[in-house]
Scaffold this motif. Structure first.
Motif, PDB file in Angstrom:
ATOM      1  N   TRP A   1       1.057  -1.189  -0.028  1.00 54.59           N
ATOM      2  CA  TRP A   1      -0.185  -0.321   0.152  1.00 54.59           C
ATOM      3  C   TRP A   1       0.898   1.503   0.200  1.00 54.59           C
ATOM      4  O   TRP A   1       0.288   1.994  -1.036  1.00 54.59           O
ATOM      5  CB  TRP A   1      -0.971   0.076   1.195  1.00 54.59           C
ATOM      6  CG  TRP A   1      -0.274   0.085   2.491  1.00 54.59           C
ATOM      7  CD1 TRP A   1       0.546  -1.116   3.374  1.00 54.59           C
ATOM      8  CD2 TRP A   1      -0.176   1.608   3.215  1.00 54.59           C
ATOM      9  NE1 TRP A   1       0.929  -0.314   4.031  1.00 54.59           N
ATOM     10  CE2 TRP A   1       0.738   0.668   3.946  1.00 54.59           C
ATOM     11  CE3 TRP A   1       0.046   2.271   3.099  1.00 54.59           C
ATOM     12  CZ2 TRP A   1       1.827   1.503   5.720  1.00 54.59           C
ATOM     13  CZ3 TRP A   1       0.684   3.569   4.087  1.00 54.59           C
ATOM     14  CH2 TRP A   1       0.920   3.328   5.143  1.00 54.59           C
ATOM     15  N   SER A   2       1.872   1.365   0.638  1.00 53.77           N
ATOM     16  CA  SER A   2       3.161   3.221   0.633  1.00 53.77           C
ATOM     17  C   SER A   2       3.531   3.064  -1.059  1.00 53.77           C
ATOM     18  O   SER A   2       2.829   4.008  -1.338  1.00 53.77           O
ATOM     19  CB  SER A   2       4.512   2.217   1.338  1.00 53.77           C
ATOM     20  OG  SER A   2       5.117   0.984   0.781  1.00 53.77           O
ATOM     21  N   SER A   3       3.539   1.586  -1.744  1.00 53.85           N
ATOM     22  CA  SER A   3       3.737   2.308  -3.127  1.00 53.85           C
ATOM     23  C   SER A   3       2.571   3.024  -3.840  1.00 53.85           C
ATOM     24  O   SER A   3       2.244   4.008  -4.773  1.00 53.85           O
ATOM     25  CB  SER A   3       3.866   0.625  -3.510  1.00 53.85           C
ATOM     26  OG  SER A   3       3.247   0.242  -4.299  1.00 53.85           O
ATOM     27  N   ASN A   4       1.754   2.748  -3.642  1.00 51.63           N
ATOM     28  CA  ASN A   4      -0.068   3.148  -4.222  1.00 51.63           C
ATOM     29  C   ASN A   4      -0.102   4.347  -3.227  1.00 51.63           C
ATOM     30  O   ASN A   4      -0.950   5.380  -3.817  1.00 51.63           O
ATOM     31  CB  ASN A   4      -1.067   1.873  -3.878  1.00 51.63           C
ATOM     32  CG  ASN A   4      -0.791   0.541  -3.802  1.00 51.63           C
ATOM     33  OD1 ASN A   4      -0.319   0.276  -5.572  1.00 51.63           O
ATOM     34  ND2 ASN A   4      -1.721   0.016  -3.684  1.00 51.63           N
ATOM     35  N   LEU A   5       0.050   4.773  -1.908  1.00 47.14           N
ATOM     36  CA  LEU A   5       0.429   5.568  -0.998  1.00 47.14           C
ATOM     37  C   LEU A   5       1.012   6.936  -2.417  1.00 47.14           C
ATOM     38  O   LEU A   5       0.445   7.884  -2.918  1.00 47.14           O
ATOM     39  CB  LEU A   5       0.529   5.715   0.038  1.00 47.14           C
ATOM     40  CG  LEU A   5       0.472   7.209   0.518  1.00 47.14           C
ATOM     41  CD1 LEU A   5      -1.277   8.141   0.516  1.00 47.14           C
ATOM     42  CD2 LEU A   5       0.863   7.244   2.487  1.00 47.14           C
ATOM     43  N   ASP A   6       1.733   6.200  -2.808  1.00 46.18           N
ATOM     44  CA  ASP A   6       3.188   7.210  -3.489  1.00 46.18           C
ATOM     45  C   ASP A   6       2.235   7.771  -5.130  1.00 46.18           C
ATOM     46  O   ASP A   6       2.878   8.972  -5.390  1.00 46.18           O
ATOM     47  CB  ASP A   6       4.637   7.107  -3.812  1.00 46.18           C
ATOM     48  CG  ASP A   6       5.305   6.366  -2.795  1.00 46.18           C
ATOM     49  OD1 ASP A   6       5.038   7.122  -1.194  1.00 46.18           O
ATOM     50  OD2 ASP A   6       6.553   5.652  -2.251  1.00 46.18           O
ATOM     51  N   THR A   7       1.520   6.659  -5.087  1.00 38.83           N
ATOM     52  CA  THR A   7       1.304   6.846  -7.080  1.00 38.83           C
ATOM     53  C   THR A   7      -0.167   8.333  -6.855  1.00 38.83           C
ATOM     54  O   THR A   7       0.554   8.504  -7.127  1.00 38.83           O
ATOM     55  CB  THR A   7       1.129   5.445  -7.296  1.00 38.83           C
ATOM     56  OG1 THR A   7       1.723   4.542  -7.893  1.00 38.83           O
ATOM     57  CG2 THR A   7       0.308   5.783  -9.066  1.00 38.83           C
ATOM     58  N   VAL A   8      -1.228   7.625  -5.500  1.00 39.04           N
ATOM     59  CA  VAL A   8      -1.674   8.582  -5.556  1.00 39.04           C
ATOM     60  C   VAL A   8      -1.517  10.462  -5.069  1.00 39.04           C
ATOM     61  O   VAL A   8      -1.780  10.969  -5.817  1.00 39.04           O
ATOM     62  CB  VAL A   8      -2.943   8.740  -4.005  1.00 39.04           C
ATOM     63  CG1 VAL A   8      -3.507   9.266  -3.632  1.00 39.04           C
ATOM     64  CG2 VAL A   8      -3.470   7.155  -4.394  1.00 39.04           C
ATOM     65  N   ARG A   9      -0.815  10.203  -4.464  1.00 38.03           N
ATOM     66  CA  ARG A   9       0.737  11.002  -4.321  1.00 38.03           C
ATOM     67  C   ARG A   9       1.208  12.222  -5.612  1.00 38.03           C
ATOM     68  O   ARG A   9       0.864  13.769  -5.310  1.00 38.03           O
ATOM     69  CB  ARG A   9       1.804  11.033  -3.019  1.00 38.03           C
ATOM     70  CG  ARG A   9       0.840  10.996  -1.474  1.00 38.03           C
ATOM     71  CD  ARG A   9       2.589  11.188  -0.707  1.00 38.03           C
ATOM     72  NE  ARG A   9       2.096  11.404   0.407  1.00 38.03           N
ATOM     73  CZ  ARG A   9       2.665  10.486   1.539  1.00 38.03           C
ATOM     74  NH1 ARG A   9       3.591   9.716   1.474  1.00 38.03           N
ATOM     75  NH2 ARG A   9       2.680  10.516   3.084  1.00 38.03           N
TER      76      ARG A   9
ATOM     77  N   ILE B   1      -0.071  11.724  -8.567  1.00 42.56           N
ATOM     78  CA  ILE B   1      -0.715  12.103  -9.657  1.00 42.56           C
ATOM     79  C   ILE B   1      -1.794  13.355  -8.598  1.00 42.56           C
ATOM     80  O   ILE B   1      -2.102  14.759  -9.602  1.00 42.56           O
ATOM     81  CB  ILE B   1      -2.506  10.915  -9.726  1.00 42.56           C
ATOM     82  CG1 ILE B   1      -1.540   9.981  -9.902  1.00 42.56           C
ATOM     83  CG2 ILE B   1      -3.463  11.482 -10.518  1.00 42.56           C
ATOM     84  CD1 ILE B   1      -2.478   8.660  -9.954  1.00 42.56           C
ATOM     85  N   LEU B   2      -2.367  13.803  -6.793  1.00 43.96           N
ATOM     86  CA  LEU B   2      -3.009  14.413  -7.203  1.00 43.96           C
ATOM     87  C   LEU B   2      -1.947  15.989  -6.772  1.00 43.96           C
ATOM     88  O   LEU B   2      -2.438  16.706  -7.121  1.00 43.96           O
ATOM     89  CB  LEU B   2      -2.932  14.695  -5.034  1.00 43.96           C
ATOM     90  CG  LEU B   2      -4.040  13.451  -5.094  1.00 43.96           C
ATOM     91  CD1 LEU B   2      -4.078  13.300  -3.305  1.00 43.96           C
ATOM     92  CD2 LEU B   2      -5.401  14.237  -5.673  1.00 43.96           C
ATOM     93  N   THR B   3      -0.501  15.387  -6.926  1.00 44.02           N
ATOM     94  CA  THR B   3       0.274  16.661  -7.374  1.00 44.02           C
ATOM     95  C   THR B   3       0.238  17.419  -8.658  1.00 44.02           C
ATOM     96  O   THR B   3       0.426  18.628  -8.479  1.00 44.02           O
ATOM     97  CB  THR B   3       1.862  16.496  -6.448  1.00 44.02           C
ATOM     98  OG1 THR B   3       2.254  15.916  -5.537  1.00 44.02           O
ATOM     99  CG2 THR B   3       2.919  17.898  -7.039  1.00 44.02           C
TER     100      THR B   3
ATOM    101  N   ASN C   1      -1.014  21.320  -9.169  1.00 41.07           N
ATOM    102  CA  ASN C   1      -0.239  22.016  -9.772  1.00 41.07           C
ATOM    103  C   ASN C   1      -0.645  22.390 -11.508  1.00 41.07           C
ATOM    104  O   ASN C   1      -0.976  23.620 -11.786  1.00 41.07           O
ATOM    105  CB  ASN C   1       0.866  21.123 -10.346  1.00 41.07           C
ATOM    106  CG  ASN C   1       2.265  20.871  -9.429  1.00 41.07           C
ATOM    107  OD1 ASN C   1       2.088  21.733  -8.323  1.00 41.07           O
ATOM    108  ND2 ASN C   1       3.199  19.507  -9.646  1.00 41.07           N
ATOM    109  N   GLN C   2      -1.410  22.016 -11.921  1.00 44.33           N
ATOM    110  CA  GLN C   2      -2.171  21.976 -12.859  1.00 44.33           C
ATOM    111  C   GLN C   2      -3.362  23.211 -13.059  1.00 44.33           C
ATOM    112  O   GLN C   2      -3.406  24.332 -13.121  1.00 44.33           O
ATOM    113  CB  GLN C   2      -3.189  20.866 -13.525  1.00 44.33           C
ATOM    114  CG  GLN C   2      -2.538  19.409 -14.171  1.00 44.33           C
ATOM    115  CD  GLN C   2      -3.099  18.804 -14.964  1.00 44.33           C
ATOM    116  OE1 GLN C   2      -4.078  18.907 -14.521  1.00 44.33           O
ATOM    117  NE2 GLN C   2      -3.001  17.614 -15.603  1.00 44.33           N
TER     118      GLN C   2
END
Length: 102
Positions: A55-63, A65-67, A71-72
């Motif tokens: 789940w930690s790598s999934n959390l990094d992916t979500v971060r 995408i959200l970042t 920025n957009q």
């Protein structure tokens, strides 16, 4: 996004969908072959359990995408304020008004 649509009155603006989910690009024929084989189905279940455990790598992916989305949104707001609403001109006029009192 609500600020963009209401205050900036930019109703057509949408987030860019640069980030495509890699799982959506799976070929349906390959997926059908996986379903026919019991061994492939077992590997799919093992991969699913591994994804849940990691789940930690999934959390990094979500971060990430959200970042990217953040920025957009910020970029669009700042660009609109500078270009469409002439924010720098307003700041300059405010500065001149405040310095007039010296």
């Amino acid at each position: 996004i609500c600020f963009i649509r209401t205050c900036l009155e930019d109703l057509e603006w949408k987030l860019d969908d640069d980030e495509e989910d890699e799982d959506e690009d799976t070929n349906e024929d390959d997926y059908g072959l996986q379903q026919l084989s019991l061994r492939d189905d077992n590997m799919h279940q093992q991969r699913h359990h591994q994804e849940q455990a990691d789940w930690s790598s999934n959390l990094d992916t979500v971060r990430t995408i959200l970042t990217s989305r953040l920025n957009q949104v910020h970029s669009h707001i700042l660009t609109s304020l500078k270009d469409d609403f002439h924010l720098h001109d307003h700041f300059y006029a405010l500065k001149q008004f405040l310095l007039l009192g010296q």
